[in-house]
Design a protein around this motif. Structure first.
Motif, PDB file in Angstrom:
ATOM      1  N   HIS A 120     -36.777  22.843  47.680  1.00 20.11           N
ATOM      2  CA  HIS A 120     -35.671  23.281  48.544  1.00 20.11           C
ATOM      3  C   HIS A 120     -34.429  24.182  47.698  1.00 20.11           C
ATOM      4  O   HIS A 120     -34.152  25.115  48.227  1.00 20.11           O
ATOM      5  CB  HIS A 120     -35.071  22.164  49.250  1.00 20.11           C
ATOM      6  N   ALA A 121     -33.978  23.585  46.553  1.00 21.87           N
ATOM      7  CA  ALA A 121     -33.156  24.269  45.836  1.00 21.87           C
ATOM      8  C   ALA A 121     -33.637  25.651  45.229  1.00 21.87           C
ATOM      9  O   ALA A 121     -32.940  26.688  45.248  1.00 21.87           O
ATOM     10  CB  ALA A 121     -32.567  23.423  44.665  1.00 21.87           C
ATOM     11  N   ILE A 122     -34.853  25.587  44.847  1.00 19.52           N
ATOM     12  CA  ILE A 122     -35.606  26.871  44.429  1.00 19.52           C
ATOM     13  C   ILE A 122     -35.583  27.671  45.615  1.00 19.52           C
ATOM     14  O   ILE A 122     -35.273  28.789  45.571  1.00 19.52           O
ATOM     15  CB  ILE A 122     -37.086  26.620  43.935  1.00 19.52           C
ATOM     16  N   LEU A 123     -35.818  27.390  46.928  1.00 15.82           N
ATOM     17  CA  LEU A 123     -35.974  28.473  48.021  1.00 15.82           C
ATOM     18  C   LEU A 123     -34.583  28.972  48.372  1.00 15.82           C
ATOM     19  O   LEU A 123     -34.431  30.176  48.421  1.00 15.82           O
ATOM     20  CB  LEU A 123     -36.698  27.598  49.089  1.00 15.82           C
ATOM     21  N   VAL A 124     -33.565  27.902  48.170  1.00 11.80           N
ATOM     22  CA  VAL A 124     -32.131  28.548  48.493  1.00 11.80           C
ATOM     23  C   VAL A 124     -31.772  29.545  47.293  1.00 11.80           C
ATOM     24  O   VAL A 124     -31.158  30.579  47.502  1.00 11.80           O
ATOM     25  CB  VAL A 124     -31.179  27.302  48.704  1.00 11.80           C
ATOM     26  N   MET A 146     -36.734  39.297  30.772  1.00 16.45           N
ATOM     27  CA  MET A 146     -37.634  38.137  30.988  1.00 16.45           C
ATOM     28  C   MET A 146     -37.618  38.036  32.609  1.00 16.45           C
ATOM     29  O   MET A 146     -36.648  37.885  33.064  1.00 16.45           O
ATOM     30  CB  MET A 146     -37.329  36.851  30.536  1.00 16.45           C
ATOM     31  N   GLY A 147     -38.938  38.066  33.256  1.00 20.45           N
ATOM     32  CA  GLY A 147     -38.945  38.118  34.582  1.00 20.45           C
ATOM     33  C   GLY A 147     -38.987  36.709  35.293  1.00 20.45           C
ATOM     34  O   GLY A 147     -39.300  35.598  34.334  1.00 20.45           O
ATOM     35  N   LEU A 148     -39.197  36.426  36.578  1.00 21.40           N
ATOM     36  CA  LEU A 148     -39.468  35.171  37.096  1.00 21.40           C
ATOM     37  C   LEU A 148     -40.699  34.558  37.026  1.00 21.40           C
ATOM     38  O   LEU A 148     -41.690  35.153  37.164  1.00 21.40           O
ATOM     39  CB  LEU A 148     -38.957  35.305  38.467  1.00 21.40           C
ATOM     40  N   LYS A 149     -40.606  33.286  36.443  1.00 18.19           N
ATOM     41  CA  LYS A 149     -41.935  32.545  36.301  1.00 18.19           C
ATOM     42  C   LYS A 149     -41.849  31.379  37.273  1.00 18.19           C
ATOM     43  O   LYS A 149     -40.785  30.921  37.471  1.00 18.19           O
ATOM     44  CB  LYS A 149     -42.151  31.990  34.808  1.00 18.19           C
ATOM     45  N   VAL A 150     -42.969  30.971  38.032  1.00 20.47           N
ATOM     46  CA  VAL A 150     -43.006  30.091  39.074  1.00 20.47           C
ATOM     47  C   VAL A 150     -44.254  29.083  38.552  1.00 20.47           C
ATOM     48  O   VAL A 150     -45.308  29.765  38.542  1.00 20.47           O
ATOM     49  CB  VAL A 150     -43.148  30.745  40.396  1.00 20.47           C
ATOM     50  N   TYR A 151     -43.738  27.792  38.524  1.00 26.48           N
ATOM     51  CA  TYR A 151     -44.744  26.954  37.928  1.00 26.48           C
ATOM     52  C   TYR A 151     -45.146  26.185  39.245  1.00 26.48           C
ATOM     53  O   TYR A 151     -44.612  25.383  39.944  1.00 26.48           O
ATOM     54  CB  TYR A 151     -43.943  26.193  36.737  1.00 26.48           C
ATOM     55  N   VAL A 152     -46.535  26.090  39.525  1.00 23.27           N
ATOM     56  CA  VAL A 152     -46.970  25.597  40.866  1.00 23.27           C
ATOM     57  C   VAL A 152     -48.508  25.112  40.649  1.00 23.27           C
ATOM     58  O   VAL A 152     -49.175  25.520  39.619  1.00 23.27           O
ATOM     59  CB  VAL A 152     -47.074  26.733  41.717  1.00 23.27           C
ATOM     60  N   ASP A 153     -48.836  24.420  41.481  1.00 22.46           N
ATOM     61  CA  ASP A 153     -50.192  23.877  41.513  1.00 22.46           C
ATOM     62  C   ASP A 153     -50.307  24.062  43.405  1.00 22.46           C
ATOM     63  O   ASP A 153     -49.562  23.388  44.175  1.00 22.46           O
ATOM     64  CB  ASP A 153     -50.366  22.563  41.501  1.00 22.46           C
ATOM     65  N   ARG A 154     -51.186  25.060  43.706  1.00 23.98           N
ATOM     66  CA  ARG A 154     -51.416  25.418  44.983  1.00 23.98           C
ATOM     67  C   ARG A 154     -51.679  24.292  45.958  1.00 23.98           C
ATOM     68  O   ARG A 154     -51.545  24.329  47.215  1.00 23.98           O
ATOM     69  CB  ARG A 154     -52.472  26.478  45.294  1.00 23.98           C
ATOM     70  N   MET A 155     -52.096  23.153  45.387  1.00 21.52           N
ATOM     71  CA  MET A 155     -52.413  21.842  46.048  1.00 21.52           C
ATOM     72  C   MET A 155     -51.116  21.117  46.698  1.00 21.52           C
ATOM     73  O   MET A 155     -51.306  20.244  47.499  1.00 21.52           O
ATOM     74  CB  MET A 155     -53.361  20.757  45.522  1.00 21.52           C
ATOM     75  N   SER A 156     -50.087  21.690  45.962  1.00 26.16           N
ATOM     76  CA  SER A 156     -48.730  21.054  46.368  1.00 26.16           C
ATOM     77  C   SER A 156     -48.159  21.813  47.400  1.00 26.16           C
ATOM     78  O   SER A 156     -48.053  22.857  47.403  1.00 26.16           O
ATOM     79  CB  SER A 156     -47.963  21.107  45.089  1.00 26.16           C
ATOM     80  N   GLN A 157     -47.899  20.906  48.308  1.00 29.35           N
ATOM     81  CA  GLN A 157     -47.115  21.616  49.632  1.00 29.35           C
ATOM     82  C   GLN A 157     -45.996  22.621  49.261  1.00 29.35           C
ATOM     83  O   GLN A 157     -45.762  23.644  49.652  1.00 29.35           O
ATOM     84  CB  GLN A 157     -46.874  20.500  50.723  1.00 29.35           C
ATOM     85  N   PRO A 158     -44.818  21.977  48.368  1.00 30.15           N
ATOM     86  CA  PRO A 158     -43.564  22.639  47.909  1.00 30.15           C
ATOM     87  C   PRO A 158     -44.232  23.984  47.226  1.00 30.15           C
ATOM     88  O   PRO A 158     -43.477  24.893  47.434  1.00 30.15           O
ATOM     89  CB  PRO A 158     -42.972  21.662  47.325  1.00 30.15           C
ATOM     90  N   SER A 159     -44.887  23.916  46.451  1.00 35.34           N
ATOM     91  CA  SER A 159     -45.352  24.942  45.556  1.00 35.34           C
ATOM     92  C   SER A 159     -45.693  26.064  46.500  1.00 35.34           C
ATOM     93  O   SER A 159     -45.714  27.320  46.140  1.00 35.34           O
ATOM     94  CB  SER A 159     -46.466  24.708  44.670  1.00 35.34           C
ATOM     95  N   ARG A 160     -46.609  25.594  47.574  1.00 33.12           N
ATOM     96  CA  ARG A 160     -47.164  26.923  48.476  1.00 33.12           C
ATOM     97  C   ARG A 160     -45.921  27.493  49.171  1.00 33.12           C
ATOM     98  O   ARG A 160     -46.011  28.664  49.344  1.00 33.12           O
ATOM     99  CB  ARG A 160     -48.286  26.347  49.590  1.00 33.12           C
ATOM    100  N   ALA A 161     -44.967  26.756  49.573  1.00 33.14           N
ATOM    101  CA  ALA A 161     -43.920  27.198  50.399  1.00 33.14           C
ATOM    102  C   ALA A 161     -43.136  28.102  49.363  1.00 33.14           C
ATOM    103  O   ALA A 161     -42.883  29.279  49.700  1.00 33.14           O
ATOM    104  CB  ALA A 161     -42.833  26.060  50.678  1.00 33.14           C
ATOM    105  N   VAL A 162     -42.945  27.959  48.186  1.00 26.88           N
ATOM    106  CA  VAL A 162     -42.265  28.877  47.217  1.00 26.88           C
ATOM    107  C   VAL A 162     -42.994  30.239  47.086  1.00 26.88           C
ATOM    108  O   VAL A 162     -42.444  31.242  46.941  1.00 26.88           O
ATOM    109  CB  VAL A 162     -42.089  28.165  45.887  1.00 26.88           C
TER     110      VAL A 162
END
Length: 250
Positions: free
Chosen positions: A68-72, A1-17
């Motif tokens: 932030h926890a995700i980025l770390v 199972m690979g990495l899945k990233v749950y995001v909305d690109r309108m979200s600032q933190p989502s774009r950073a990840v």
């Protein structure tokens, strides 16, 4: 199972990840969570993120939310991530952590509610709260001043006097990029006095291209939509005003 990233690109933190993953060659599946449709409140997504916001990740059986926890985690868990993003040296890490903790209580607490009340509320069918907007704008301007006089006071191009960006640079710049949704006059009034901040934004953009521009293209599409809505609203008001003038003369 690979990495899945749950995001909305309108979200600032989502774009950073998303930018971080792409810049560092981390393979992942992007799972879109449309917050304008309330998809973050679905029972299925709540199993991944009980806080019901974005972003979140699933790496095998491991689930994590809060950007932030995700980025770390991504910086530490995946091979090949450049050292400058989250250095192994504990003192340098602690400095980066201090910026990230400050971000949520200051910059984000100003930028997010201001942009929402100044521009985005109508898209969600919500009323603008002028009182919240005034308070948020004051905090936003104060936060930008602090970035310029504290975090960017060194000789380096990035936060904390660094010569290369860290996860803190990416997170904060993605936050400030949300100001692109504002009217030009308003945005210039807020950002104009902060020349160091403007240069730092451009430096971070260049350091993460082409992914930075790709992820932020959504903002300019929404800005066009908002401009169109505003123009249509103005036309409707003009027609209504003309009609009222005609009725008053009858």
């Amino acid at each position: 199972m690979g990495l899945k990233v749950y995001v909305d690109r309108m979200s600032q933190p989502s774009r950073a990840v998303l930018i971080f993953c792409k810049v560092n060659g981390i393979e992942f599946d992007e799972v879109k969570i449309d917050i304008s449709k309330g998809q973050q409140r679905s029972p299925e997504y709540a199993e991944i993120n009980p806080m019901k916001n974005v972003p979140a990740i699933v790496d095998g059986r491991f689930k994590l939310f809060e950007s932030h926890a995700i980025l770390v985690y991504l910086a530490c868990a995946f091979p090949g991530v450049a050292e400058h993003w989250y250095p192994g040296d504990l003192s340098r890490r602690a400095k980066i952590d201090s910026v990230l903790h400050w971000h949520h209580s200051s910059l984000r607490s100003g930028a997010a509610p201001y942009v929402f009340n100044a521009k985005l509320a109508p898209l969600f069918g919500l009323r603008v709260n002028p009182h919240v907007a005034v308070q948020a704008k004051t905090l936003l301007i104060d936060s930008l001043a602090k970035i310029e006089t504290i975090w960017l006071k060194g000789k380096g191009r990035f936060l904390l006097g660094s010569s290369q960006p860290s996860i803190a640079d990416l997170s904060l710049v993605c936050e400030i990029m949300q100001l692109e949704l504002l009217d030009e006059e308003d945005r210039n009034q807020i950002l104009g006095p902060h020349k160091k901040v403007q240069q730092w934004i451009e430096d971070t953009r260049h350091a993460t291209r082409p992914h930075f521009d790709e992820m932020h293209s959504v903002l300019f599409k929404v800005k066009e939509k908002l401009a169109k809505m505003s123009a249509e609203g103005g036309t409707a008001k003009t027609h209504a005003g003309n009609k009222n003038q005609m009725l008053s003369k009858m």
